[in-house]
Design an enzyme around this catalytic site. Sequence first.
Site: not given
Length: 255
Positions: A157, A161
């Site tokens: 993740y 990002k």
Amino acid sequence: MSQEPRIAVITGAAQGIGRAIALRLADDGIDVAVNDIPSNEKKLLEVVAEIQAKGRRSIPLIGDVAVEGEVRGFIEQTVSDLGGIDIMVANAGIARSVELIDMSVEDWDCMISVNLRGVMLCYKYAAQQMIKQGRGGRILGASSILGKKGAMTFSSYCATKFAVRGLTQSLALEVSKHNITVNAYCPGLIHTSMTSASTSGQSTDQHGNAVLPVPPSMPGAGPEVIASIVSYLVKPEAYFITGQSIDVNGGRYMS
């Protein structure tokens, strides 16, 4: 921008942050096309009805942001049905908590396809349309507090990002001559169904403090705090803000 923004596309808009952004922009007098995957179609249609009840035009865009043909298709549908695109908010994303040593290649690829390729495709086709229209535009993408700081069990993740921030900066430079700004918003732990699903039995705030420890008095917040930032960034007076990744995290992380 040469005129007030009129038509927006919001991905991942059936619930959570995307829904809040869509409704806020409708309150601001903007027509909104909302996107989500087929399994969220019922919720998406409810958002369309809410936007229309506010007196704005709205259409549902069913499709997967990770699939190029589907992104291209819902951009074309928005142009055909609403008359163009002035705002793109590439909000759709997923989150999974797993240590890197236990992560499968399939899990990694799934995260990359939605959170990074999906943003890239939305950026690409929205920018193409805005350039064609010749009236400027606003492009925004979803980064995260974990796009600025690594966290245990969220390596894939975090990777996506962090990458969204670089993608945002690069596109901002490429399209500035067309009066298009490109920015990202970096939420902290916002109270949504996605964050609740990843807390492994803990409360959202307990889980957030475990990932990014902060004093217990640090406030929590709902999706409306992100919607308010997006509302400002798409306004004409925000023309001098581009290539930025805006922190909205209640002080959990300060860059």
